[in-house]
Design a protein around this motif. Sequence first.
Motif, PDB file in Angstrom:
ATOM      1  N   ILE A 161       0.841  -1.208   0.000  1.00 39.28           N
ATOM      2  CA  ILE A 161       0.000   0.000   0.000  1.00 39.28           C
ATOM      3  C   ILE A 161       0.872   1.252   0.000  1.00 39.28           C
ATOM      4  O   ILE A 161       0.607   2.215  -0.747  1.00 39.28           O
ATOM      5  CB  ILE A 161      -0.934  -0.004   1.222  1.00 39.28           C
ATOM      6  CG1 ILE A 161      -1.959  -1.137   1.111  1.00 39.28           C
ATOM      7  CG2 ILE A 161      -1.672   1.336   1.349  1.00 39.28           C
ATOM      8  CD1 ILE A 161      -2.800  -1.316   2.354  1.00 39.28           C
ATOM      9  N   LEU A 162       1.912   1.264   0.813  1.00 38.94           N
ATOM     10  CA  LEU A 162       2.812   2.423   0.882  1.00 38.94           C
ATOM     11  C   LEU A 162       3.538   2.628  -0.436  1.00 38.94           C
ATOM     12  O   LEU A 162       3.740   3.765  -0.873  1.00 38.94           O
ATOM     13  CB  LEU A 162       3.814   2.229   2.021  1.00 38.94           C
ATOM     14  CG  LEU A 162       3.247   2.284   3.445  1.00 38.94           C
ATOM     15  CD1 LEU A 162       4.322   1.934   4.465  1.00 38.94           C
ATOM     16  CD2 LEU A 162       2.675   3.667   3.739  1.00 38.94           C
ATOM     17  N   ALA A 163       3.952   1.528  -1.078  1.00 41.16           N
ATOM     18  CA  ALA A 163       4.651   1.633  -2.362  1.00 41.16           C
ATOM     19  C   ALA A 163       3.748   2.237  -3.432  1.00 41.16           C
ATOM     20  O   ALA A 163       4.170   3.109  -4.206  1.00 41.16           O
ATOM     21  CB  ALA A 163       5.144   0.257  -2.798  1.00 41.16           C
ATOM     22  N   VAL A 164       2.492   1.794  -3.475  1.00 41.14           N
ATOM     23  CA  VAL A 164       1.546   2.303  -4.474  1.00 41.14           C
ATOM     24  C   VAL A 164       1.213   3.767  -4.205  1.00 41.14           C
ATOM     25  O   VAL A 164       1.182   4.592  -5.133  1.00 41.14           O
ATOM     26  CB  VAL A 164       0.271   1.453  -4.479  1.00 41.14           C
ATOM     27  CG1 VAL A 164      -0.812   2.103  -5.345  1.00 41.14           C
ATOM     28  CG2 VAL A 164       0.561   0.042  -4.981  1.00 41.14           C
ATOM     29  N   SER A 165       0.974   4.126  -2.947  1.00 42.75           N
ATOM     30  CA  SER A 165       0.584   5.494  -2.623  1.00 42.75           C
ATOM     31  C   SER A 165       1.736   6.487  -2.776  1.00 42.75           C
ATOM     32  O   SER A 165       1.496   7.669  -3.043  1.00 42.75           O
ATOM     33  CB  SER A 165       0.048   5.550  -1.188  1.00 42.75           C
ATOM     34  OG  SER A 165       1.042   5.133  -0.265  1.00 42.75           O
ATOM     35  N   SER A 166       2.981   6.010  -2.624  1.00 47.04           N
ATOM     36  CA  SER A 166       4.130   6.922  -2.670  1.00 47.04           C
ATOM     37  C   SER A 166       4.675   7.132  -4.072  1.00 47.04           C
ATOM     38  O   SER A 166       5.467   8.051  -4.300  1.00 47.04           O
ATOM     39  CB  SER A 166       5.253   6.403  -1.767  1.00 47.04           C
ATOM     40  OG  SER A 166       5.738   5.147  -2.229  1.00 47.04           O
ATOM     41  N   ASP A 167       4.267   6.305  -5.016  1.00 47.17           N
ATOM     42  CA  ASP A 167       4.790   6.393  -6.388  1.00 47.17           C
ATOM     43  C   ASP A 167       3.690   6.877  -7.324  1.00 47.17           C
ATOM     44  O   ASP A 167       2.683   6.192  -7.527  1.00 47.17           O
ATOM     45  CB  ASP A 167       5.319   5.028  -6.838  1.00 47.17           C
ATOM     46  CG  ASP A 167       6.191   5.126  -8.077  1.00 47.17           C
ATOM     47  OD1 ASP A 167       5.887   5.953  -8.958  1.00 47.17           O
ATOM     48  OD2 ASP A 167       7.171   4.363  -8.177  1.00 47.17           O
TER      49      ASP A 167
END
Length: 311
Positions: free
Chosen positions: A46-52
């Motif tokens: 989730i963090l990877a998707v939201s941060s990129d």
Amino acid sequence: MGSENYTKIVEFLLLGLSEDPELQSLLFGLFLSMYLLTVWGNLLLILAVSSDSHLHTPMYFFLSNLSLVDICLTSTTIPKMLYNIWTQSKAITYAGCITQMHFFLLFAYMDDYLLTVMAYDRYVAICHPLHYTVIMNPRFSGLLVLGCWVIGVLSSLLHGLMVLRLSFCIHLEINHFFCEINQLLQLACSDTSINNILIYSTLVLLGGVPVSGILYSYSKIVLSILRISSTQGKSKAFSTCASHLSVVSLFYCTVTGVYISSLGTESSHSSAPASVMYTVVTPMLNPFIYSLRNKDIKGALKRFFLIAMMR
């Protein structure tokens, strides 16, 4: 047996996966590790998707929602199981049991619906690539996820309300590690025919329809891929849906296996270990399947860790 024995239900007893005292420490360590790995893996995705910003597309929007639902699904069952093992208690309150059943059904239905929405997303991307951005616009994508939540909440709420009308006998031992609806119905002393009809109706309408939608989407996807002339084009098209197809296969194969095993034996003990597959193992493996088979996710994770280390 007086009617007062049916109404004053204080708590149920969750018998868990095993009553062997020597296995409790092993089960605690195993399920704690699996739960932490599930939360860590899905939260990281989730963090990877939201941060990129490159991943702010419908496909990864649905994927991040699936990861959130997987975290919630395991959180409805495993923490209570770990607490009971740690305190050497099998008790769960009546209200806690009904609440656990409601939220488990909600997130299980959500898993089912989101996988169907993701199959439709892949269908549009491969079969109608020129119209993809128009069809799968942010508003429509948001409405699809909202629709999944609405149907999930209404379906699980209906099951919960129908269970609340039941009367239970004195023997309240649940041969499972969580309050599974079929186990609760077996403990009821009142008529459960309406509940059983509701369960079968739900399986047909809210189970059969998503499966049919997924099969239809992938039949169209396969036909479209076969029409592609170049081998490289076929490989690229297939790679965009390979991860989702793996997750769909894992989810439905494990769920089907659980219900076949429960139908094939009169003992309800066998369904508990089998249920571990789709309640714990599948949510744990989902983020790793997407991460290992998806270059965009792996790239986003590398950038995320690089930024985190620089800070």
